[in-house]
Design a protein around this motif. Structure first.
Motif, short mmCIF file in Angstrom:
data_model
loop_
_atom_site.label_atom_id
_atom_site.label_comp_id
_atom_site.label_asym_id
_atom_site.label_seq_id
_atom_site.Cartn_x
_atom_site.Cartn_y
_atom_site.Cartn_z
N GLU A 129 0.83 -1.20 0.00
CA GLU A 129 0.00 0.00 0.00
C GLU A 129 0.86 1.26 0.00
N THR A 130 1.96 1.24 0.73
CA THR A 130 2.86 2.40 0.75
C THR A 130 3.44 2.65 -0.63
N GLU A 131 3.85 1.59 -1.31
CA GLU A 131 4.40 1.75 -2.65
C GLU A 131 3.34 2.22 -3.64
N ARG A 132 2.11 1.81 -3.43
CA ARG A 132 1.03 2.30 -4.29
C ARG A 132 0.83 3.80 -4.09
N ILE A 133 0.92 4.25 -2.85
CA ILE A 133 0.70 5.66 -2.54
C ILE A 133 1.77 6.54 -3.19
N VAL A 134 3.02 6.08 -3.18
CA VAL A 134 4.11 6.91 -3.69
C VAL A 134 4.32 6.74 -5.19
N SER A 135 3.53 5.92 -5.84
CA SER A 135 3.72 5.70 -7.27
C SER A 135 3.33 6.95 -8.06
N PRO A 136 4.03 7.25 -9.16
CA PRO A 136 3.67 8.41 -9.99
C PRO A 136 2.24 8.33 -10.51
N GLU A 137 1.75 7.11 -10.79
CA GLU A 137 0.40 6.96 -11.31
C GLU A 137 -0.63 7.44 -10.29
N HIS A 138 -0.38 7.15 -9.00
CA HIS A 138 -1.30 7.58 -7.97
C HIS A 138 -1.32 9.11 -7.86
N THR A 139 -0.14 9.72 -7.92
CA THR A 139 -0.07 11.18 -7.86
C THR A 139 -0.76 11.81 -9.06
N ASP A 140 -0.54 11.25 -10.25
CA ASP A 140 -1.20 11.77 -11.45
C ASP A 140 -2.71 11.67 -11.33
N TRP A 141 -3.19 10.57 -10.76
CA TRP A 141 -4.64 10.41 -10.58
C TRP A 141 -5.18 11.48 -9.63
N LEU A 142 -4.46 11.75 -8.56
CA LEU A 142 -4.90 12.78 -7.62
C LEU A 142 -4.91 14.16 -8.28
N VAL A 143 -3.89 14.44 -9.10
CA VAL A 143 -3.83 15.74 -9.78
C VAL A 143 -5.03 15.91 -10.71
N ARG A 144 -5.39 14.86 -11.43
CA ARG A 144 -6.51 14.96 -12.37
C ARG A 144 -7.84 15.16 -11.65
N HIS A 145 -7.94 14.66 -10.42
CA HIS A 145 -9.22 14.72 -9.71
C HIS A 145 -9.25 15.78 -8.62
N ARG A 146 -8.16 16.53 -8.45
CA ARG A 146 -8.13 17.61 -7.47
C ARG A 146 -8.03 18.93 -8.22
N VAL A 147 -9.13 19.43 -8.68
CA VAL A 147 -9.15 20.66 -9.46
C VAL A 147 -9.26 21.86 -8.53
#
Length: 255
Positions: free
Chosen positions: A237-255
């Motif tokens: 779970e920690t590695e999932r949180i720090v993955s670039p894909e997770h950050t990109d997903w947050l950026v797309r959904h945090r307008v």
């Protein structure tokens, strides 16, 4: 006589027009270079590959899922998962540097094997100190950098817009001539606004803040209540949180 809202054809106006022409040419030239080099796309692919490899190396070294203690052949599983993930990146244009480099003897190093053979408490302490805390610091630094960028460009937009607004008001009442300065200021403010939106400072601030908070919660759990039984899932779970894909997903959904 020239109307108040018309720029006179004088030296000042010609300088402004010349500067505008050079600016437009610079934008076109930069766009052309970016389209030819595709630097950003290549950088993103290389970063994704590097983070994917690093994440799997940490999972293997500290018994994170799916390379936990119950895995019968962790080294073979590691190699298969790594090749599968890198193959997906190659499909979208990633250039594998291993094809041009001599064989280095594999990705599982002696230090990774040594850490994997350590006791649970040692593996946990090493992972929290060298991976989780380091990632928290990285995301905090990125959050601060995004805040500075947002503040700087927002200030530039205000500094350019207010004089343009004042000149427009004066021209509305027929006071003074702008020599094209209003248009130049407005164009510069619009360019700053477009750059600020393209850099997505505000969504990045929110995304990095959320990741840092999640890592803080995970660190607290690992240092207090987490047991060895739940350790593999916590690392995953920690590695999932720090993955670039997770950050990109947050950026797309945090307008």
């Amino acid at each position: 006589a020239a109307l108040p809202w018309h720029a006179e054809d004088g030296p000042a106006a010609r300088v402004l027009y010349g500067a505008a022409v050079l600016a437009y040419l610079g934008v076109l030239f930069t766009t052309f270079l970016a389209s030819q080099r595709k630097a950003k796309s290549h950088w993103q692919l290389n970063r994704s590959a590097a983070e994917f490899i690093k994440s799997n190396c940490w999972r293997y070294a500290v018994h994170g899922a799916p390379f936990d203690s119950a895995s019968e052949h962790p080294e073979a599983l590691f190699a298969n998962r790594l090749e599968d993930g890198l193959q997906e990146l190659r499909k979208v244009g990633w250039a594998d540097p291993r094809e041009e480099l001599p064989d280095s003897g594999g990705l599982i190093t002696d230090s990774m094997r040594a850490l994997r053979n350590k006791a649970y408490t040692v593996r946990k302490e090493t992972y929290v100190r060298d991976r989780l805390i380091e990632q928290r610091r990285w995301y905090r630094r990125r959050q601060q950098a995004s805040r500075r960028g947002a503040l700087m460009w927002s200030g530039a937009i205000v500094a350019l817009t207010l004089p343009a607004l004042a000149l427009s008001v004066l021209q509305t009442f027929g006071v003074g001539r702008s020599f094209g300065l209003t248009g130049a200021l407005s164009a510069a403010a619009a360019a700053c606004l477009a750059w600020n939106e393209m850099r997505r400072h505000h969504p990045l601030i929110s995304a990095h803040s959320l990741v840092e908070q999640d890592l803080e919660s995970m660190q607290a759990a690992m240092e207090t209540t987490l047991t060895e039984r739940h350790w593999p899932a916590a690392v995953f779970e920690t590695e999932r949180i720090v993955s670039p894909e997770h950050t990109d997903w947050l950026v797309r959904h945090r307008v």
